[in-house]
Design an enzyme around this catalytic site. Structure first.
Site, PDB file in Angstrom:
ATOM      1  CG  ASP A 266      -1.911   1.106   1.214  1.00  0.00           C
ATOM      2  OD1 ASP A 266      -1.757   2.030   0.394  1.00  0.00           O
ATOM      3  OD2 ASP A 266      -2.864   1.054   2.013  1.00  0.00           O
TER       4      ASP A 266
ATOM      5  CE  LYS B 261      -2.611  12.200 -11.399  1.00  0.00           C
ATOM      6  NZ  LYS B 261      -1.631  11.101 -11.338  1.00  0.00           N
TER       7      LYS B 261
ATOM      8  CG  ASN C 220       0.184   3.938 -13.649  1.00  0.00           C
ATOM      9  OD1 ASN C 220      -0.435   4.632 -14.452  1.00  0.00           O
ATOM     10  ND2 ASN C 220      -0.379   2.912 -13.018  1.00  0.00           N
TER      11      ASN C 220
ATOM     12  CE1 TYR D 118      -5.937  12.148 -10.305  1.00  0.00           C
ATOM     13  CE2 TYR D 118      -7.004  13.646 -11.843  1.00  0.00           C
ATOM     14  CZ  TYR D 118      -6.245  12.512 -11.600  1.00  0.00           C
ATOM     15  OH  TYR D 118      -5.766  11.768 -12.659  1.00  0.00           O
TER      16      TYR D 118
END
Ligand SMILES: NC(=O)c1ccc[n+]([C@@H]2O[C@H](COP(=O)([O-])OP(=O)(O)OC[C@H]3O[C@@H](n4cnc5c(N)ncnc54)[C@H](OP(=O)(O)O)[C@@H]3O)[C@@H](O)[C@H]2O)c1
Length: 254
Positions: free
Chosen positions: A61, A157, A88, A153
């Site tokens: 994890d 990114k 990824n 999020y």
């Protein structure tokens, strides 16, 4: 184990596809994700199809503080010679920042940003020892504007994009570093993020095979944006003022 690529988040989606395409290109693999059953099934399938390639799995994890150290220890123990790192693993969570749980958003920062940063820092010295090495950090077209209703999020990114671009210059001639910026892609991502009914996934969605083959072919580029529509979208976003792009993103993510 020589000529090995480490792929995080390889039990599903884009990461799983990276594993297949890398095996086809002749790389050995170290696959990391949480779901042991999925990793084992993938390992068996890849070994069956590409018996010459070695495929190791490590169920972890990446939310755990100790995850990076565990991967590091495993690489040393197995005497793995890394030639590639694909950061990824990642996820999104749709909803207003104040209403989403603090734990889930902290986990997003941990997996999408901290783990990626720590793995990159840990493995640059390994990659520098080999030839033709690469790092692909999976960002998103979300990296180019603020994203109300997916605030953390989009911000995570944006970090991945900026960080990868900087490393692309710092490591030029030593390691190829690329930020892969996919748009909506058919994987488990939308369901996990609560975005299956969002406009983004109702419009054109790319297949993961096309995203990954583009990423591997373009890993020498600082920023790799697969798909014409995604490229056009990013150009439009760059031309518009941020006050407009964040409002548009809000409309799309509502
Ligand atoms: N699909 C899209 O539309 C899209 C668009 C732009 C960017 N991206 C980015 O592409 C990357 C891959 O996403 P995907 O679309 O392939 O999604 P996915 O199908 O949900 O796959 C995510 C992968 O990450 C792993 N993962 C998630 N949390 C983890 C954790 N705490 N520890 C270890 N592994 C973890 C999952 O494995 P386990 O559950 O087994 O741990 C899974 O293998 C992400 O960084 C995502 O942000 C996706």
């Amino acid at each position: 184990m020589q000529n090995t690529v480490l792929v995080t988040g390889s039990s599903a989606g884009i990461g799983e596809e990276f594993a297949w395409q890398l095996a086809r290109l002749g790389y050995n693999l170290l696959l990391v994700a949480r779901r042991t059953d999925k990793l084992s099934a993938l390992q068996k399938a890849i070994t069956l199809k590409f018996p010459r390639q070695k495929c190791l799995t490590l169920a972890l994890d990446l939310n755990e503080e100790s995850a990076t150290q565990s991967i590091n220890n495993f690489v040393d123990l197995q005497q793995i010679e890394l030639v590639g790192l694909i950061n990824n693993a990642g996820f999104g969570a749709r909803g207003a920042f104040a209403e989403l749980s603090e734990d889930r958003q902290r986990d997003m920062v941990q997996v999408n940003i901290l783990c990626l940063t720590r793995l990159t820092h840990a493995f640059i010295p390994y990659l520098k020892k080999q030839k033709n090495t690469f790092i692909i950090n999976v960002a998103s077209t979300a990296a180019f504007q603020a994203g109300p209703n997916l605030a953390i999020y989009y911000a995570s990114k944006a970090f991945v994009l900026s960080f990868s671009e900087a490393l692309h210059e710092e490591l030029k001639g030593q390691i190829q570093v690329s930020a892969l910026c996919p748009g909506a892609t058919k994987t488990e991502f939308a369901q996990i993020a609560g975005m299956s009914d969002s406009l983004v996934f109702k419009m054109r969605v790319m297949e993961k095979q096309a995203v990954v083959s583009f990423a591997l072919k373009n890993r020498h580029k600082a920023i790799a944006i697969p798909g014409l529509i995604n490229k056009i979208g990013v150009i439009i976003v760059k031309l518009l003022p941020r006050s407009i792009t964040r409002k548009l993103a809000f409309q799309i993510q509502k």
